[in-house]
Motif scaffolding. Sequence first.
Motif, PDB file in Angstrom:
ATOM      1  N   VAL A 185       0.836  -1.197   0.000  1.00 43.03           N
ATOM      2  CA  VAL A 185       0.000   0.000   0.000  1.00 43.03           C
ATOM      3  C   VAL A 185       0.874   1.252   0.000  1.00 43.03           C
ATOM      4  N   ILE A 223      -1.556  -0.925  -6.455  1.00 45.50           N
ATOM      5  CA  ILE A 223      -1.694  -1.828  -5.309  1.00 45.50           C
ATOM      6  C   ILE A 223      -2.268  -3.171  -5.726  1.00 45.50           C
ATOM      7  N   TYR A 227      -0.781  -6.670  -4.570  1.00 49.99           N
ATOM      8  CA  TYR A 227      -1.426  -7.327  -3.443  1.00 49.99           C
ATOM      9  C   TYR A 227      -2.025  -8.678  -3.845  1.00 49.99           C
TER      10      TYR A 227
END
Length: 326
Positions: A185, A223, A227
């Motif tokens: 993040v 992100i 992720y």
Amino acid sequence: MTEPPGTVSLAEAPPPTDEASKPATAQRVQPLRRPGRWIATAVVLVVVAQFAHGLATNPFYQWDRFRYWFLRPTILDGLVITLEVAALSAVLGLLSGVVLAVARLSGSPVLRAVSWTYTWLFRSIPLIVLLIFLYNFSALYQTLSLGVPFGPSFVRFDETKLATDMVVAVVGLSLNEAAYAAEVVRGGILSVDQGQHEAAAALGLPKSYQFTRIVFPQALRSIVPNYVNQLIGLIKGTSLVFYVSLLDLFGSVQSMGSTYPGDIVPLLLVATVWYLILTSAVSVVQFYVERYFARGATRTLPPTPLQKLRTGLGDLRARIRREAAA
């Protein structure tokens, strides 16, 4: 009047030939021949064919037992536990990672130090060590309480009853996941152009509104793919919860393998195929999420597999019509 030497007068110029007067015609462009590419393709196809043939014909894999175990209730119960642990850990880990990333980028030196320390600590501890430590946490703290710091407590919890196998697995995976999610993040937030921050501040928008409506939506483009890699690793990491007595997918396979040692190979293949299905489903979701957040950043959105199929069928029909007309 004499002509300069080396010149040709119009009277002596040769008449135009038939070749020069013919209109230009389109010439077919021959593609560049790449023999190395064709040789490499043939070698790869031969190797893949041999691997597939060995996979299908080798009796050691016991595909009949694989079919027997694939949808057994024991395996499906373990699969449900894997999904529950992965989903809860992913949500809690991502939310905690966002908080840690914001704290790392804040102006408070205390918050920055705490966030850095947490990330450094939990990225350094192996996940299996963390899970076993939490599983034996009751040996250190038999009760947990809430109250005034260094003063009386108002609420007490029995740690042995509170920390079930599911809670230990989710807490351990979430703590580990939050450390990695925080860096993902933070990297996404830093990837947003600094002008976006300055423009939002120049408009006098509140910090919370700047983050939730301007910075974070743009950061999600960076992100999401990073992720998702973490999420795939989390799904595979759930196989370690077997060591804290939670029978997930891998734990069920291990349990059945110890009971039926002759079926250990087909049982491992069952776990492999289910993990492949889970990670493939996550990859499909990743494609559509990335496509959603790509709006406004690219001129044309990448086509979906269904759109690619329709385009391919349309091109094939057009080619068939051209060949039939010719």
